[in-house]
Enzyme design. Structure first.
Site, PDB file in Angstrom:
ATOM      1  N   ASP A  75     -11.479   6.688  -0.172  1.00  0.00           N
ATOM      2  CA  ASP A  75     -12.278   5.653  -0.854  1.00  0.00           C
ATOM      3  C   ASP A  75     -13.180   6.282  -1.925  1.00  0.00           C
ATOM      4  O   ASP A  75     -13.572   5.626  -2.884  1.00  0.00           O
ATOM      5  CB  ASP A  75     -13.244   4.958   0.128  1.00  0.00           C
ATOM      6  CG  ASP A  75     -12.531   4.090   1.144  1.00  0.00           C
ATOM      7  OD1 ASP A  75     -11.602   3.380   0.753  1.00  0.00           O
ATOM      8  OD2 ASP A  75     -12.919   4.132   2.331  1.00  0.00           O
ATOM      9  N   THR A 116      -8.000  -4.288   0.271  1.00  0.00           N
ATOM     10  CA  THR A 116      -6.740  -4.994   0.539  1.00  0.00           C
ATOM     11  C   THR A 116      -6.978  -6.456   0.889  1.00  0.00           C
ATOM     12  O   THR A 116      -6.197  -7.328   0.496  1.00  0.00           O
ATOM     13  CB  THR A 116      -6.005  -4.315   1.730  1.00  0.00           C
ATOM     14  OG1 THR A 116      -6.339  -2.948   1.750  1.00  0.00           O
ATOM     15  CG2 THR A 116      -4.519  -4.475   1.616  1.00  0.00           C
ATOM     16  N   ILE A 118      -4.387   0.790  -2.537  1.00  0.00           N
ATOM     17  CA  ILE A 118      -5.032  -0.487  -2.903  1.00  0.00           C
ATOM     18  C   ILE A 118      -6.287  -0.607  -2.056  1.00  0.00           C
ATOM     19  O   ILE A 118      -6.220  -0.937  -0.864  1.00  0.00           O
ATOM     20  CB  ILE A 118      -4.116  -1.718  -2.681  1.00  0.00           C
ATOM     21  CG1 ILE A 118      -2.811  -1.573  -3.479  1.00  0.00           C
ATOM     22  CG2 ILE A 118      -4.847  -3.015  -3.101  1.00  0.00           C
ATOM     23  CD1 ILE A 118      -1.830  -2.718  -3.306  1.00  0.00           C
ATOM     24  N   ASP A 119      -7.413  -0.311  -2.657  1.00  0.00           N
ATOM     25  CA  ASP A 119      -8.674  -0.479  -1.928  1.00  0.00           C
ATOM     26  C   ASP A 119      -9.052  -1.956  -1.992  1.00  0.00           C
ATOM     27  O   ASP A 119      -8.743  -2.643  -2.969  1.00  0.00           O
ATOM     28  CB  ASP A 119      -9.767   0.389  -2.574  1.00  0.00           C
ATOM     29  CG  ASP A 119     -11.072   0.312  -1.802  1.00  0.00           C
ATOM     30  OD1 ASP A 119     -11.033   0.528  -0.568  1.00  0.00           O
ATOM     31  OD2 ASP A 119     -12.106   0.007  -2.406  1.00  0.00           O
ATOM     32  N   ASP A 155       0.822  -1.210   0.000  1.00  0.00           N
ATOM     33  CA  ASP A 155       0.000   0.000   0.000  1.00  0.00           C
ATOM     34  C   ASP A 155       0.860   1.266   0.000  1.00  0.00           C
ATOM     35  O   ASP A 155       0.644   2.179  -0.781  1.00  0.00           O
ATOM     36  CB  ASP A 155      -0.862   0.042   1.270  1.00  0.00           C
ATOM     37  CG  ASP A 155      -2.211  -0.624   1.057  1.00  0.00           C
ATOM     38  OD1 ASP A 155      -2.632  -0.748  -0.091  1.00  0.00           O
ATOM     39  OD2 ASP A 155      -2.837  -1.014   2.061  1.00  0.00           O
ATOM     40  N   ASP A 188      -6.224   6.275  -2.592  1.00  0.00           N
ATOM     41  CA  ASP A 188      -6.342   4.991  -1.906  1.00  0.00           C
ATOM     42  C   ASP A 188      -5.498   4.014  -2.723  1.00  0.00           C
ATOM     43  O   ASP A 188      -5.887   3.602  -3.816  1.00  0.00           O
ATOM     44  CB  ASP A 188      -7.799   4.512  -1.829  1.00  0.00           C
ATOM     45  CG  ASP A 188      -7.915   3.288  -0.924  1.00  0.00           C
ATOM     46  OD1 ASP A 188      -6.886   2.616  -0.710  1.00  0.00           O
ATOM     47  OD2 ASP A 188      -9.022   2.994  -0.437  1.00  0.00           O
ATOM     48  N   GLU A 192      -4.270   7.257   2.259  1.00  0.00           N
ATOM     49  CA  GLU A 192      -4.678   6.430   3.375  1.00  0.00           C
ATOM     50  C   GLU A 192      -3.492   6.103   4.292  1.00  0.00           C
ATOM     51  O   GLU A 192      -3.632   6.011   5.493  1.00  0.00           O
ATOM     52  CB  GLU A 192      -5.296   5.131   2.853  1.00  0.00           C
ATOM     53  CG  GLU A 192      -5.744   4.218   3.959  1.00  0.00           C
ATOM     54  CD  GLU A 192      -6.476   2.979   3.477  1.00  0.00           C
ATOM     55  OE1 GLU A 192      -6.510   2.740   2.254  1.00  0.00           O
ATOM     56  OE2 GLU A 192      -6.995   2.265   4.339  1.00  0.00           O
TER      57      GLU A 192
HETATM   58  C1  2IP Z   1     -11.963  -0.743   2.766  1.00  0.00           C
HETATM   59  C2  2IP Z   1     -12.424  -1.740   1.730  1.00  0.00           C
HETATM   60  C3  2IP Z   1     -13.522  -2.557   2.336  1.00  0.00           C
HETATM   61  C4  2IP Z   1     -14.747  -1.699   2.620  1.00  0.00           C
HETATM   62  C5  2IP Z   1     -14.321  -0.550   3.519  1.00  0.00           C
HETATM   63  C6  2IP Z   1     -13.098   0.235   2.976  1.00  0.00           C
HETATM   64  O1  2IP Z   1     -10.787  -0.116   2.325  1.00  0.00           O
HETATM   65  O2  2IP Z   1     -12.905  -1.103   0.570  1.00  0.00           O
HETATM   66  O3  2IP Z   1     -13.805  -3.598   1.469  1.00  0.00           O
HETATM   67  O4  2IP Z   1     -15.714  -2.480   3.256  1.00  0.00           O
HETATM   68  O5  2IP Z   1     -15.390   0.357   3.620  1.00  0.00           O
HETATM   69  O6  2IP Z   1     -12.717   1.235   3.870  1.00  0.00           O
HETATM   70  P1  2IP Z   1     -16.835  -3.352   2.458  1.00  0.00           P
HETATM   71  O7  2IP Z   1     -16.106  -4.330   1.565  1.00  0.00           O
HETATM   72  O8  2IP Z   1     -17.626  -3.984   3.517  1.00  0.00           O
HETATM   73  O9  2IP Z   1     -17.579  -2.351   1.640  1.00  0.00           O
HETATM   74  P2  2IP Z   1      -9.285  -0.796   2.471  1.00  0.00           P
HETATM   75  O10 2IP Z   1      -9.284  -2.141   1.857  1.00  0.00           O
HETATM   76  O11 2IP Z   1      -8.435   0.197   1.706  1.00  0.00           O
HETATM   77  O12 2IP Z   1      -9.013  -0.794   3.941  1.00  0.00           O
HETATM   78 CA    CA Z   2     -10.064   1.860   1.039  1.00  0.00          CA
END
Ligand code: 2IP
Ligand code: CA
Length: 388
Positions: free
Chosen positions: A307, A166, A163-164, A60, A161, A85
Site C-alpha cells: 500500500d 478494491t 488495485i488498491d 487483482d 498493489d 499483494e
Molecule cells: C485496503 C484499502 C482500504 C484501506 C486498507 C487497505 O487495500 O486501501 O481502503 O482501508 O488499509 O489495506 P481504509 O479505506 O479504511 O483506509 P485493498 O483494497 O487493496 O485491500
Molecule cells: Ca491495498
C-alpha cells in the site's frame, strides 16, 4: 556481472505498465460481459458467489501479473524481487488450481484465462487482448532529464498493489469531490501502486500511482487515468506533482484518517486539525502528495508494504515521508523534531528483513502510519500530539 539499468527507463516502464493495469481495471467495468461477472454478487446470484469472489481476485491477480511479466521481461535481473499483494494461484469454480500468468501470445493467455473463467471465451479474449496491448503512457520530458542515472538491477525490489481500494472499485459509484478537491469514496479512490525500494537501505527510491478513474470524458463517459511519479535516488529528487491547486487554501488544517480508525485517535487530532475520511490507503496518500491534505494518520495495523511503497517514494521525492504512528508518539514524547530523527524513523520495505512466516502479516505496518508532505507538516503533527 551485474546488470545496470537506466533509472529513466525504469520510471517510464513503471508508468507504462501502470497504465496497462489501469486499462484492465477499466475494461472490466466498461465491457458488459466482464462487468456482469464483477457485480453479480450485488444482484444476489447466490449460486455464483464463489465464482464471483474469484473474479474479483482475478482482476487483482491479472494486473499484478502484467506488472510482473512486463517488468521482468525488460529487466530480467529483478524477476525474483517483485512482490505483490496477491498470489497468482487461483482456484476456479470447479475447484481446479491454476497459476494465472501472462503467456507469450494473446491466444495462449486467453486459453489459460478461459479455464479460470469457467469456459467464458468472450471474457477471456477481451482480457487477453488488453493484457498484450502495447501501452505508451507518455510522461513529460522531465523523465529525460534524469539523463544517465543508473542503478544495479540486483539492488532493487518492487512492491505492487494491483488495485488498491478494491471495495470502491467493485462498488463502482462515482465520487463527488468536496470543496477540498477530494472524494470520500467512489471509483476515484481505486489506484494501481508500483513502488521500488533499495535492498541496501530498505527505503523507497521510486514509484508511480495510477488512478484509473481520475476523470470522465463528459461526452463519452469514458474514464481517464491520472498518474503521479517520484524519484529519490542518490540526491536526485524528481516528481511529477505540480503545485497544490490555487483554490485549495486551508490544506494545512486537513488531516486524513481511515473511517475505521479509533475515536481516540480522531479526538486527539481534532483539536488541531479538521479530520476528513476518504477510502483507500493509496488514495489518501495521493491526496497528501497532491497537497490536498497536510497528512494522513492511521493508528491501526491495516496497511501493508504494497500500500505504501510507491506513495512513500513520491513523498520522499517531495521532501516528505512516512513514519509509523508509534514513532510519531515517541518523537512527541521525547521532544524530538530534528530532520535527522525524521530520516531515521522512515518505514522500510526490505523483503529480506522479515524471516517469520506469518503470511501477509509479515508485511503489515503493525505500528500504524503517518504520511506527510513536508518536514513542516511532520513538525505540526509532532506539536499536535504534544498539545494533547
Ligand atoms: C485496503 C484499502 C482500504 C484501506 C486498507 C487497505 O487495500 O486501501 O481502503 O482501508 O488499509 O489495506 P481504509 O479505506 O479504511 O483506509 P485493498 O483494497 O487493496 O485491500
Ligand atoms: Ca491495498
Amino acid at each position: 556481472m551485474w546488470q545496470m539499468m537506466k533509472v529513466k527507463d525504469l520510471i517510464r516502464d513503471l508508468l507504462n505498465v501502470g497504465e496497462k493495469g489501469a486499462n484492465v481495471a477499466r475494461i472490466i467495468r466498461s465491457e458488459h460481459t466482464l462487468l456482469e461477472l464483477l457485480v453479480q454478487e450485488k444482484i444476489g446470484e447466490q449460486k455464483n458467489e464463489r465464482f464471483v469472489q474469484d473474479f474479483k481476485t482475478l482482476a487483482d491477480v491479472l494486473v499484478q501479473q502484467i506488472v510482473y511479466h512486463d517488468l521482468s521481461q525488460k529487466f530480467p535481473g529483478i524477476k525474483d524481487s517483485i512482490y505483490g499483494e496477491e498470489s497468482n494461484k487461483f482456484t476456479n469454480a470447479l475447484g481446479e488450481s491454476i497459476n494465472v500468468e501472462i503467456l507469450s501470445s494473446p491466444a495462449e493467455t486467453a486459453d489459460l484465462l478461459c479455464k479460470v473463467l469457467n469456459g467464458n471465451e468472450q471474457a477471456a479474449n477481451l482480457l487477453a487482448k488488453v493484457v498484450h496491448e502495447d501501452v505508451s503512457y507518455y510522461p513529460e520530458d522531465k523523465i529525460d532529464k534524469m539523463k544517465n542515472l543508473e542503478i544495479k538491477e540486483e539492488d532493487i525490489g518492487i512492491w505492487i498493489d494491483p488495485i488498491d481500494s478494491t471495495a470502491q472499485y467493485i462498488g463502482g459509484e462515482v465520487g463527488i469531490p468536496n470543496n477540498q478537491g477530494f472524494v470520500r469514496h467512489g471509483l476515484q479512490c481505486a489506484c494501481v501502486l508500483i513502488g521500488v525500494y533499495s535492498k541496501l537501505t530498505g527505503l523507497p527510491i521510486g514509484g508511480i500511482i495510477n488512478q484509473p478513474f481520475a476523470s470522465q470524458n463528459p461526452q463519452t463517459g469514458r474514464w481517464l487515468s491520472s498518474c503521479q511519479w517520484g524519484l529519490n535516488l542518490e540526491g536526485c529528487r524528481m516528481f511529477s506533482v505540480t503545485d497544490t491547486p490555487e483554490h485549495i487554501t486551508n490544506s494545512h488544517q486537513i488531516l486524513l484518517t481511515s473511517a475505521s480508525d479509533t475515536v481516540e485517535t480522531k479526538d486527539k487530532f481534532s483539536q488541531v486539525y479538521t479530520i476528513h475520511h476518504a477510502a483507500g490507503a493509496g488514495y489518501k496518500l495521493l491526496c497528501v502528495i497532491q497537497g490536498l491534505a497536510d497528512a494522513y494518520v492511521l493508528s491501526k495495523n491495516s496497511t501493508f508494504k504494497w500500500d505504501m511503497c510507491a506513495p512513500h517514494a513520491i513523498l520522499l521525492s517531495l521532501g516528505g515521508g512516512v513514519i509509523s504512528y508509534k514513532s510519531l508518539c515517541e518523537l512527541a514524547q521525547n521532544n524530538l523534531s530534528s530532520n535527522k530523527k525524521f530520516v531515521e524513523c522512515q518505514i522500510i520495505y526490505s523483503r529480506e528483513d522479515n524471516s517469520e512466516n506469518l503470511g501477509s502479516k509479515n508485511w503489515c505496518n503493525s505500528d500504524g502510519i503517518v504520511a506527510y508532505r513536508s518536514i513542516e507538516a511532520l513538525q505540526r503533527l509532532v506539536s499536535a500530539v504534544k498539545t494533547c
